[in-house]
Design an enzyme around this catalytic site. Structure first.
Site, PDB file in Angstrom:
ATOM      1  N   HIS A 131      26.865  17.468  44.936  1.00 54.97           N
ATOM      2  CA  HIS A 131      28.543  17.474  44.691  1.00 54.97           C
ATOM      3  C   HIS A 131      28.410  17.430  46.396  1.00 54.97           C
ATOM      4  CE1 HIS A 131      32.071  16.735  42.430  1.00 54.97           C
ATOM      5  NE2 HIS A 131      31.467  18.394  41.790  1.00 54.97           N
ATOM      6  N   ASP A 147      28.919  28.941  40.414  1.00 54.57           N
ATOM      7  CA  ASP A 147      29.006  28.097  40.414  1.00 54.57           C
ATOM      8  C   ASP A 147      28.388  28.376  38.096  1.00 54.57           C
ATOM      9  OD1 ASP A 147      30.018  25.851  38.803  1.00 54.57           O
ATOM     10  OD2 ASP A 147      27.515  24.174  40.032  1.00 54.57           O
ATOM     11  N   ARG A 181      40.503  18.750  46.400  1.00 53.00           N
ATOM     12  CA  ARG A 181      39.435  17.300  45.628  1.00 53.00           C
ATOM     13  C   ARG A 181      40.773  16.594  45.623  1.00 53.00           C
ATOM     14  NH1 ARG A 181      35.620  17.859  41.788  1.00 53.00           N
ATOM     15  NH2 ARG A 181      35.149  16.179  42.521  1.00 53.00           N
ATOM     16  N   GLN A 221      33.409  17.694  45.995  1.00 47.50           N
ATOM     17  CA  GLN A 221      33.230  19.105  46.206  1.00 47.50           C
ATOM     18  C   GLN A 221      34.017  19.806  46.842  1.00 47.50           C
ATOM     19  OE1 GLN A 221      34.586  20.468  42.828  1.00 47.50           O
ATOM     20  NE2 GLN A 221      35.238  21.671  44.366  1.00 47.50           N
ATOM     21  N   CYS A 237      33.370  25.678  41.947  1.00 42.55           N
ATOM     22  CA  CYS A 237      34.444  24.123  41.557  1.00 42.55           C
ATOM     23  C   CYS A 237      35.323  24.054  40.694  1.00 42.55           C
ATOM     24  CB  CYS A 237      32.718  23.830  41.827  1.00 42.55           C
ATOM     25  SG  CYS A 237      31.543  23.757  41.011  1.00 42.55           S
ATOM     26  N   ARG A 278      29.367   9.062  38.603  1.00 40.64           N
ATOM     27  CA  ARG A 278      29.292  11.021  37.698  1.00 40.64           C
ATOM     28  C   ARG A 278      28.354  10.897  37.052  1.00 40.64           C
ATOM     29  NH1 ARG A 278      32.209  15.918  36.639  1.00 40.64           N
ATOM     30  NH2 ARG A 278      32.256  16.116  38.581  1.00 40.64           N
TER      31      ARG A 278
END
Ligand code: CP
Ligand code: NVA
Length: 300
Positions: free
Chosen positions: A128, A219, A287, A131, A259, A101
């Site tokens: 991402h 988000d 996830r 996700q 998310c 990440r």
């Protein structure tokens, strides 16, 4: 078997993505279980904060019989300037997979170029993918496995999540509506690529995007690394909040996804996030299952 990475949803075919999703479903129901990763290690590099990604990958490795190592930038030599190339060469000699990440997507691409083990994108400024795979699993749980033509409405920032939704839309034929203020559009190349294969609406009008959508999603307005722009962003994105009015315009059976982490009263009201149409806790759980499918496929 040839080396495979998980960097971007656009790297996969429709059959491959649906395969990951079906595998994730079977792992969740317990139809498939096992410990294919006994004796194997995953290095997890975090140059940004995380709750879900760190914990779900670490637990996924444990459940599959393997082991995960957490490497923060500051507590490793990366924080003192050791390059991605050198880090990749060394880690490839110790571990069986690397999850990273970071900010710059180019670092993940560079790592994948030199790694001799699978590299997994755990979020960059651009994408991402892990996700959105979990999000797609959540959509299937609510509306069935056929995702073709699924109407998904995105509100707010044209960020890493929006870009990964665009990639998913392009591969799977989702109908994606993006309500995004001017100046915050998604990556233009990703947008154009999705438009070549499926129906994408980019609008400044949130109610237009919401109309009849089965999936409503948003988000944070301030992603990691954008803290200095917070004040301006909170003003610009205000009209793009997901609230009761948006949900009333969506399909009566619409679900809400986020998310997480979420900021109640900003990008989404508490009424929606904690309301009956919200599936955010299932989404967070997924996830774990989606990543077990990825780890099993790539490292098993
Ligand atoms: N959704 C997500 O990636 O959460 P974390 O930042 O907590 O990992
Ligand atoms: N867009 C957010 C997602 C956090 C999981 C960020 O990049 O900070």
């Amino acid at each position: 078997m040839s080396l495979r990475h998980f960097l971007s949803l656009a790297d996969f075919s429709r059959e491959e993505l649906l395969g990951f999703l079906d595998f994730a479903r079977r792992l969740k129901t317990g139809e498939v279980k096992g410990t294919p990763l006994v004796g194997k290690s995953l290095a997890m590099i975090f140059k940004k904060s995380s709750t879900r990604t760190r914990v779900s990958f670490e637990v996924a490795m444990t459940q599959l019989g393997g082991h995960a190592l957490f490497l923060s930038e500051s507590a490793s030599q990366m924080g003192r300037g050791e390059s991605i190339y050198d880090t990749t060469m060394v880690l490839s000699r110790y571990v069986d997979g690397i999850m990273i990440r970071t900010f710059d997507h180019a670092e993940v691409m560079e790592m994948a170029r030199y790694a001799t083990v699978p590299v997994i994108n755990g979020l960059t400024d651009l994408l991402h993918p892990c996700q959105v795979l979990a999000d797609l699993q959540t959509v299937q749980e609510n509306f069935g496995p056929d995702l073709e033509g699924m109407t998904v409405a995105w509100f707010g920032d044209g960020n890493n999540m929006a870009n990964s939704w665009l990639e998913a839309a392009g591969v799977l034929g989702l109908e994606l509506r993006l309500a995004i203020p001017e100046g915050f559009d998604p990556d233009p190349r990703i947008l154009e690529a999705a438009r070549r294969t499926t129906k994408i609406l980019l609008t400044r009008d949130p109610l237009e995007a919401a109309e009849g959508a089965r999936v409503v999603t948003t988000d944070t307005w301030v992603s990691m690394g954008q803290e200095k722009e917070k004040e301006e962003r909170l003003k610009v994105f205000r009209p793009y909040q997901v609230n009761g009015e948006i949900m009333a315009r969506a399909h009566p059976e619409a679900i809400f996804l986020h998310c997480l982490p979420a900021y109640r009263g900003l990008e989404v009201t508490a009424e929606v996030l904690d309301g009956p149409q919200s599936r955010v806790w299932d989404e967070a759980e997924n996830r774990l299952h989606a990543q077990k499918a990825i780890l099993w496929e790539l490292m098993g």
